[in-house]
Design a protein around this motif. Structure first.
Motif, PDB file in Angstrom:
ATOM      1  N   MET A 249       0.851  -1.209   0.000  1.00 30.73           N
ATOM      2  CA  MET A 249       0.000   0.000   0.000  1.00 30.73           C
ATOM      3  C   MET A 249       0.880   1.250   0.000  1.00 30.73           C
ATOM      4  O   MET A 249       1.752   1.412   0.847  1.00 30.73           O
ATOM      5  CB  MET A 249      -0.888  -0.064   1.262  1.00 30.73           C
ATOM      6  N   GLY A 250       0.667   2.121  -0.974  1.00 34.07           N
ATOM      7  CA  GLY A 250       1.507   3.325  -1.065  1.00 34.07           C
ATOM      8  C   GLY A 250       1.192   4.340   0.021  1.00 34.07           C
ATOM      9  O   GLY A 250       0.259   4.179   0.803  1.00 34.07           O
ATOM     10  N   ILE A 251       2.002   5.369   0.046  1.00 32.47           N
ATOM     11  CA  ILE A 251       1.825   6.454   1.016  1.00 32.47           C
ATOM     12  C   ILE A 251       0.748   7.410   0.503  1.00 32.47           C
ATOM     13  O   ILE A 251       0.631   7.655  -0.694  1.00 32.47           O
ATOM     14  CB  ILE A 251       3.168   7.221   1.145  1.00 32.47           C
ATOM     15  N   LYS A 252      -0.006   7.969   1.422  1.00 36.97           N
ATOM     16  CA  LYS A 252      -1.005   8.979   1.060  1.00 36.97           C
ATOM     17  C   LYS A 252      -0.485  10.367   1.467  1.00 36.97           C
ATOM     18  O   LYS A 252       0.297  10.484   2.425  1.00 36.97           O
ATOM     19  CB  LYS A 252      -2.314   8.707   1.805  1.00 36.97           C
ATOM     20  N   ILE A 253      -0.942  11.379   0.741  1.00 39.09           N
ATOM     21  CA  ILE A 253      -0.540  12.760   1.067  1.00 39.09           C
ATOM     22  C   ILE A 253      -1.785  13.599   1.355  1.00 39.09           C
ATOM     23  O   ILE A 253      -2.764  13.533   0.615  1.00 39.09           O
ATOM     24  CB  ILE A 253       0.261  13.388  -0.096  1.00 39.09           C
ATOM     25  N   THR A 254      -1.724  14.365   2.439  1.00 37.29           N
ATOM     26  CA  THR A 254      -2.727  15.407   2.675  1.00 37.29           C
ATOM     27  C   THR A 254      -2.137  16.689   2.106  1.00 37.29           C
ATOM     28  O   THR A 254      -1.023  17.077   2.479  1.00 37.29           O
ATOM     29  CB  THR A 254      -3.024  15.574   4.179  1.00 37.29           C
ATOM     30  N   ASP A 255      -2.883  17.328   1.210  1.00 39.56           N
ATOM     31  CA  ASP A 255      -2.395  18.580   0.619  1.00 39.56           C
ATOM     32  C   ASP A 255      -2.830  19.752   1.509  1.00 39.56           C
ATOM     33  O   ASP A 255      -4.012  19.892   1.838  1.00 39.56           O
ATOM     34  CB  ASP A 255      -2.973  18.757  -0.787  1.00 39.56           C
ATOM     35  N   THR A 256      -1.867  20.600   1.892  1.00 38.97           N
ATOM     36  CA  THR A 256      -2.158  21.716   2.817  1.00 38.97           C
ATOM     37  C   THR A 256      -2.218  23.075   2.121  1.00 38.97           C
ATOM     38  O   THR A 256      -2.307  24.106   2.780  1.00 38.97           O
ATOM     39  CB  THR A 256      -1.065  21.803   3.904  1.00 38.97           C
ATOM     40  N   SER A 257      -2.155  23.061   0.769  1.00 37.93           N
ATOM     41  CA  SER A 257      -2.041  24.338   0.035  1.00 37.93           C
ATOM     42  C   SER A 257      -3.173  25.320   0.363  1.00 37.93           C
ATOM     43  O   SER A 257      -2.979  26.534   0.333  1.00 37.93           O
ATOM     44  CB  SER A 257      -2.027  24.079  -1.477  1.00 37.93           C
ATOM     45  N   LEU A 258      -4.364  24.790   0.668  1.00 34.18           N
ATOM     46  CA  LEU A 258      -5.520  25.663   0.869  1.00 34.18           C
ATOM     47  C   LEU A 258      -5.705  26.084   2.329  1.00 34.18           C
ATOM     48  O   LEU A 258      -6.643  26.784   2.663  1.00 34.18           O
ATOM     49  CB  LEU A 258      -6.798  24.975   0.365  1.00 34.18           C
TER      50      LEU A 258
ATOM     51  N   VAL B 225       6.686  12.694  -4.394  1.00 32.17           N
ATOM     52  CA  VAL B 225       5.971  11.780  -5.296  1.00 32.17           C
ATOM     53  C   VAL B 225       6.964  11.127  -6.267  1.00 32.17           C
ATOM     54  O   VAL B 225       6.943   9.912  -6.483  1.00 32.17           O
ATOM     55  CB  VAL B 225       4.853  12.534  -6.061  1.00 32.17           C
ATOM     56  N   ALA B 226       7.880  11.940  -6.821  1.00 32.45           N
ATOM     57  CA  ALA B 226       8.888  11.412  -7.761  1.00 32.45           C
ATOM     58  C   ALA B 226       9.839  10.431  -7.058  1.00 32.45           C
ATOM     59  O   ALA B 226      10.190   9.385  -7.601  1.00 32.45           O
ATOM     60  CB  ALA B 226       9.678  12.570  -8.371  1.00 32.45           C
ATOM     61  N   THR B 227      10.246  10.770  -5.842  1.00 30.18           N
ATOM     62  CA  THR B 227      11.165   9.927  -5.072  1.00 30.18           C
ATOM     63  C   THR B 227      10.570   8.542  -4.802  1.00 30.18           C
ATOM     64  O   THR B 227      11.274   7.537  -4.815  1.00 30.18           O
ATOM     65  CB  THR B 227      11.500  10.619  -3.721  1.00 30.18           C
ATOM     66  N   LEU B 228       9.264   8.505  -4.541  1.00 34.41           N
ATOM     67  CA  LEU B 228       8.629   7.245  -4.136  1.00 34.41           C
ATOM     68  C   LEU B 228       8.158   6.397  -5.317  1.00 34.41           C
ATOM     69  O   LEU B 228       7.749   5.256  -5.142  1.00 34.41           O
ATOM     70  CB  LEU B 228       7.437   7.539  -3.209  1.00 34.41           C
ATOM     71  N   GLN B 229       8.243   6.978  -6.555  1.00 34.44           N
ATOM     72  CA  GLN B 229       7.778   6.220  -7.725  1.00 34.44           C
ATOM     73  C   GLN B 229       8.545   4.906  -7.873  1.00 34.44           C
ATOM     74  O   GLN B 229       9.767   4.873  -7.707  1.00 34.44           O
ATOM     75  CB  GLN B 229       7.940   7.056  -9.009  1.00 34.44           C
ATOM     76  N   GLY B 230       7.809   3.831  -8.165  1.00 38.08           N
ATOM     77  CA  GLY B 230       8.444   2.532  -8.383  1.00 38.08           C
ATOM     78  C   GLY B 230       8.917   1.841  -7.125  1.00 38.08           C
ATOM     79  O   GLY B 230       9.582   0.813  -7.177  1.00 38.08           O
ATOM     80  N   THR B 231       8.604   2.414  -5.953  1.00 39.80           N
ATOM     81  CA  THR B 231       8.956   1.752  -4.683  1.00 39.80           C
ATOM     82  C   THR B 231       7.653   1.237  -4.053  1.00 39.80           C
ATOM     83  O   THR B 231       6.569   1.588  -4.507  1.00 39.80           O
ATOM     84  CB  THR B 231       9.598   2.766  -3.697  1.00 39.80           C
ATOM     85  N   PRO B 232       7.759   0.444  -2.992  1.00 37.58           N
ATOM     86  CA  PRO B 232       6.523  -0.015  -2.320  1.00 37.58           C
ATOM     87  C   PRO B 232       5.700   1.153  -1.754  1.00 37.58           C
ATOM     88  O   PRO B 232       4.532   0.987  -1.422  1.00 37.58           O
ATOM     89  CB  PRO B 232       7.051  -0.897  -1.175  1.00 37.58           C
ATOM     90  N   TYR B 233       6.328   2.327  -1.645  1.00 36.16           N
ATOM     91  CA  TYR B 233       5.631   3.490  -1.061  1.00 36.16           C
ATOM     92  C   TYR B 233       4.981   4.376  -2.126  1.00 36.16           C
ATOM     93  O   TYR B 233       4.456   5.443  -1.816  1.00 36.16           O
ATOM     94  CB  TYR B 233       6.614   4.346  -0.241  1.00 36.16           C
ATOM     95  N   ASP B 234       5.035   3.984  -3.381  1.00 37.76           N
ATOM     96  CA  ASP B 234       4.540   4.807  -4.508  1.00 37.76           C
ATOM     97  C   ASP B 234       3.153   5.386  -4.214  1.00 37.76           C
ATOM     98  O   ASP B 234       2.234   4.654  -3.867  1.00 37.76           O
ATOM     99  CB  ASP B 234       4.485   3.921  -5.766  1.00 37.76           C
ATOM    100  N   THR B 235       3.026   6.690  -4.366  1.00 42.71           N
ATOM    101  CA  THR B 235       1.728   7.346  -4.090  1.00 42.71           C
ATOM    102  C   THR B 235       0.710   7.067  -5.196  1.00 42.71           C
ATOM    103  O   THR B 235      -0.490   7.173  -4.986  1.00 42.71           O
ATOM    104  CB  THR B 235       1.884   8.881  -4.009  1.00 42.71           C
ATOM    105  N   GLY B 236       1.228   6.771  -6.402  1.00 42.97           N
ATOM    106  CA  GLY B 236       0.325   6.564  -7.535  1.00 42.97           C
ATOM    107  C   GLY B 236      -0.194   7.881  -8.119  1.00 42.97           C
ATOM    108  O   GLY B 236      -1.023   7.898  -9.021  1.00 42.97           O
TER     109      GLY B 236
END
Length: 465
Positions: A1-10, A245-256
């Motif tokens: 299961m990849g990592i999820k991100i909460t976006d704080t921009s708003l 997001v780029a760092t985690l691409q192709g790893t088990p942590y991929d955000t998708g």
């Protein structure tokens, strides 16, 4: 299961960089696109957004929430709530807390992150109960801090208490950017071993270690991290999304997540950022790395406050002494985490101790209130000697402070009756009576097309500068 991100921009990103001045007109055009990324949640409300909407932007915060909700059809919306303080600067009665939480969820909030400046669970309990009752996700946050009292064991103990109180998830709230990578690894690992709910990690980029801290937290098993889109990231804001997001691409942590889509969102915010820079809202000072945060364990905002207080007293040369005095005062006052309002209380007392040339010669009412127990229980006990020095023989508050506040909703409703256009107006007035009354006058003037220049508004000063 990849990592999820909460976006704080708003919410937190513009609160940290441009004093929460992003308007609903800046926000709405990009929400639908953000809604397609697949974020864990959009943090878009609470914190100082409520105050700024009414005080500076002549906007109804409830209307803002409803408009964002209408455009975000797939993503959970999240807010930050200061426990019994809600979104104001004092403790409110339980009936106000219940009603505020009920209306927040009714207007579109899914996840409420609830914290207390002292990490006193009693100040969080009512809001958490109300959130659960309304079917919301109650996320309990502890304010991360460093002191001889705060250990891995202590944070695990706090987290366990929150879970027993019904927390659906736990957030490590590192408001000052003090959590360094390998300590983040140990902390997340300890929490994952001891509590069975998801763990979310929140930091600020102030000290420059944020992205590295997230990477180690992710390796230790954290479930969600808080990031901002790159034009609204770094400095005193959160770590940037796209590099992670780029760092985690192709790893088990991929955000998708789709980097091209994030790039389009970043392009929108880049134009806004240019606008804030040219208007002076975005000060380049908040964009750099402040290593002093790690040396003195003083959050960036608190440091600039200390400097300006010393300037007013004509004692700028005393900054080093004040920075040495801060940890002493903090120890005297039971090691509170340095976050609003405790950062202001500790900072002001340290300045007074140095400027007066004698410790505790002058004691503001806020310091007395903290020692008396009006804000709740301090993390570590305060010595009898300090108690005696600061409040003499005055009786201390040992119960939950809100137990001493009688229900106040009906009284507030009567006070604001002439202005009410929606149920939520009662709550806006409860948070900031003078500011709300001024805003309601403005709203009425707009409705009847009265020239706003004809309405007499006093210039109010923001309590947090």
């Amino acid at each position: 299961m990849g990592i999820k991100i909460t976006d704080t921009s708003l919410r937190d990103a513009h609160q940290s960089l441009i004093a929460t001045r992003m308007t609903i007109d800046d926000i709405l055009p990009i929400v639908e696109k953000m809604d397609t990324v697949g974020y864990h949640s959009l943090e878009c409300w609470g914190g100082a957004t409520f105050d700024a909407c009414v005080r500076f932007l002549n906007e109804d915060p409830w209307e803002r929430l409803r408009k964002i909700r209408a455009k975000a059809k797939n993503t959970k919306l999240q807010m930050l709530l200061r426990g019994q303080n809600l979104l104001g600067y004092k403790h409110y009665a339980d009936d106000v807390v219940d009603y505020f939480v009920q209306k927040s969820i009714a207007n579109g909030i899914d996840i409420i992150r609830i914290f207390d400046a002292l990490n006193d669970p009693r100040n969080m309990e009512r809001a958490m109960k109300a959130c659960k009752k309304e079917g919301g996700h109650a996320q309990a946050a502890f304010s991360y801090t460093i002191s001889p009292f705060h250990s891995l064991e202590q944070f695990v103990k706090d987290a366990r208490t929150f879970v027993e109180m019904g927390a659906d998830s736990i957030c490590i709230k590192d408001m000052a950017g003090l959590l360094v990578p390998y300590q983040a690894y140990e902390l997340v690992k300890a929490l994952k071993e001891n509590v069975k709910v998801p763990i979310q990690l929140h930091t600020h980029y102030t000290s420059g270690v944020g992205s590295m801290t997230y990477l180690k937290g992710i390796e230790a098993g954290v479930d969600v991290v808080d990031c901002a889109i790159s034009p609204m990231a770094m400095g005193t804001s959160q770590p940037p999304e796209e590099p992670l997001v780029a760092t985690l691409q192709g790893t088990p942590y991929d955000t998708g997540y789709d980097l091209n889509l994030l790039s389009e969102i970043a392009e929108y915010f880049s134009k806004l950022r240019e606008k804030y820079l040219s208007s002076g809202l975005l000060n380049t000072k908040v964009m750099g790395v402040d290593v002093n945060a790690l040396i003195y364990q003083v959050p960036g905002g608190m440091l600039s406050n200390l400097v300006s207080q010393l300037k007013q007293a004509g004692k700028e040369d005393k900054l080093h002494e004040v920075l040495k005095e801060v940890p002493k005062v903090r120890e005297d006052l039971g090691y509170p985490p340095l976050v609003t309002p405790t950062s202001q209380i500790v900072g002001t007392q340290a300045v007074l101790n140095v400027v007066m040339g004698e410790r505790y010669k002058m004691i503001p009412k806020e310091t007395k209130g903290l020692v008396k127990g009006e804000y709740g229980k301090t993390p570590a006990p305060i010595s009898d000697e300090i108690v005696k020095k600061i409040i003499g023989d005055e009786e201390r508050v040992t119960c939950r402070p809100a137990d001493l506040i009688p229900n106040e909703l009906d009284k507030i409703r009567q006070e604001v009756a002439e202005y009410i256009e929606q149920d939520e107006d009662v709550l806006t007035y409860a948070m900031f009576p003078q500011v709300a009354a001024k805003y309601f006058e403005y709203r009425k003037a707009q409705k009847y097309r009265i020239d706003p220049d004809m309405v007499d508004y006093e210039n109010k000063v923001h309590p947090l500068g």
